[in-house]
Scaffold this motif. Sequence first.
Motif, PDB file in Angstrom:
ATOM      1  N   GLY A 194       0.698  -1.400   0.241  1.00 52.31           N
ATOM      2  CA  GLY A 194      -0.195   0.066  -0.169  1.00 52.31           C
ATOM      3  C   GLY A 194       0.573   1.319   0.196  1.00 52.31           C
ATOM      4  O   GLY A 194       0.694   2.697  -0.607  1.00 52.31           O
ATOM      5  N   SER A 195       1.640   1.582   1.047  1.00 48.02           N
ATOM      6  CA  SER A 195       2.945   2.282   0.749  1.00 48.02           C
ATOM      7  C   SER A 195       3.385   2.562  -0.290  1.00 48.02           C
ATOM      8  O   SER A 195       3.503   3.806  -0.472  1.00 48.02           O
ATOM      9  CB  SER A 195       4.080   2.066   1.594  1.00 48.02           C
TER      10      SER A 195
ATOM     11  N   LEU B  27      -8.719 -12.805  -1.385  1.00 51.34           N
ATOM     12  CA  LEU B  27      -8.957 -11.439  -0.276  1.00 51.34           C
ATOM     13  C   LEU B  27      -7.887 -10.227  -0.614  1.00 51.34           C
ATOM     14  O   LEU B  27      -8.963  -9.175  -0.272  1.00 51.34           O
ATOM     15  CB  LEU B  27      -8.980 -12.850   1.179  1.00 51.34           C
ATOM     16  N   GLY B  28      -6.992 -10.798  -0.538  1.00 53.70           N
ATOM     17  CA  GLY B  28      -6.400 -10.095  -0.679  1.00 53.70           C
ATOM     18  C   GLY B  28      -5.936  -9.065  -2.127  1.00 53.70           C
ATOM     19  O   GLY B  28      -6.168  -7.823  -1.834  1.00 53.70           O
ATOM     20  N   LEU B  29      -6.696  -9.689  -3.251  1.00 56.44           N
ATOM     21  CA  LEU B  29      -7.211  -9.080  -4.250  1.00 56.44           C
ATOM     22  C   LEU B  29      -8.401  -7.777  -3.576  1.00 56.44           C
ATOM     23  O   LEU B  29      -8.330  -6.661  -4.047  1.00 56.44           O
ATOM     24  CB  LEU B  29      -8.189  -9.774  -5.321  1.00 56.44           C
ATOM     25  N   LEU B  30      -9.397  -7.951  -3.123  1.00 58.13           N
ATOM     26  CA  LEU B  30     -10.681  -7.173  -2.186  1.00 58.13           C
ATOM     27  C   LEU B  30      -9.821  -5.963  -1.421  1.00 58.13           C
ATOM     28  O   LEU B  30     -10.101  -4.618  -1.774  1.00 58.13           O
ATOM     29  CB  LEU B  30     -11.334  -8.606  -1.311  1.00 58.13           C
TER      30      LEU B  30
ATOM     31  N   GLN C 148      -9.833  -1.548  -2.264  1.00 58.60           N
ATOM     32  CA  GLN C 148     -10.060  -0.726  -1.394  1.00 58.60           C
ATOM     33  C   GLN C 148      -8.977   0.086  -1.688  1.00 58.60           C
ATOM     34  O   GLN C 148      -8.645   1.593  -1.613  1.00 58.60           O
ATOM     35  CB  GLN C 148      -9.987  -1.294  -0.468  1.00 58.60           C
ATOM     36  N   GLN C 149      -7.171   0.012  -1.652  1.00 53.05           N
ATOM     37  CA  GLN C 149      -5.942   0.537  -2.090  1.00 53.05           C
ATOM     38  C   GLN C 149      -6.482   1.659  -3.442  1.00 53.05           C
ATOM     39  O   GLN C 149      -6.937   2.666  -3.719  1.00 53.05           O
ATOM     40  CB  GLN C 149      -5.585  -0.271  -1.796  1.00 53.05           C
ATOM     41  N   GLY C 150      -7.101   0.955  -4.523  1.00 51.39           N
ATOM     42  CA  GLY C 150      -7.647   1.295  -5.642  1.00 51.39           C
ATOM     43  C   GLY C 150      -8.025   2.279  -5.849  1.00 51.39           C
ATOM     44  O   GLY C 150      -7.952   3.375  -5.830  1.00 51.39           O
ATOM     45  N   LEU C 151      -9.489   2.130  -4.538  1.00 52.13           N
ATOM     46  CA  LEU C 151     -10.594   3.767  -4.943  1.00 52.13           C
ATOM     47  C   LEU C 151      -9.915   4.678  -4.265  1.00 52.13           C
ATOM     48  O   LEU C 151     -10.423   5.336  -4.640  1.00 52.13           O
ATOM     49  CB  LEU C 151     -11.817   2.524  -3.828  1.00 52.13           C
TER      50      LEU C 151
END
Length: 237
Positions: free
Chosen positions: A65-66, A122-125, A129-132
């Motif tokens: 995410g970073s 689950l990682g894709l979900l 969220q990070q993509g949003l």
Amino acid sequence: MARKAAEKTAEAPKGDPRALVVDALMALAARQPWDMITLSSIAEEAGISLADLRDLTPSKGAILGSFVRRIDRIVLEGTGTDMQDEPARDRVLDIMMRRFDALLPYREALRSISRGFERDPLGLLALNQQGLNSWRYMLEAAGIEVDGAMGAVKIQGAILVFARAFRIFLEEDDPALTRTMAALDRELKRGEWVLARAEGLDRLAAPLRGFFRAACDARKRRGHHHRHQDEPKPDAA
């Protein structure tokens, strides 16, 4: 061209331990499968202890995410005003291509990460969220309205467009990314068609939403009135 302004190296600020950890993760991913990367190997690659890594980040996914936020900053810092008079699709295409330019030095690592997430729903979900969060800023930088119900549709649509072109980006040999750009252009045209119809449905549904809100408010008022009527009255003195 705005895209040229974004072509800078995503180097970690010197002395920034979090940036060093991101670099360590991406270096490891370029050399081995994503699933084999452990927190201990990240700490060793970054030259810090596992205890120090724990102070910096809770998980491997958080480090990824970073990295995403690093790419966000590169694109946002490279966004100028020279595209503001262009059509919306051209502005979004420019943002997306500059994002691919920023990702280019990490393509080998991204191939490993992409394969790893294919086996991790689950990682894709979490990644979505990070993509949003990312694409809310990317579309804002492109001058696209992202508030309201249609804003959420636009953001998720941008994620899907980028994801489809991302598969081509991972395999493309041309440093100019001509195939990736063609895929983006094609997907954006398709997305415009879908969005136009979604906006039409949203306009048609607006009166119905107002009706249902009014009906719900009326029902609440009736329920409140009946509760007051049913309350026992105190005995007369």
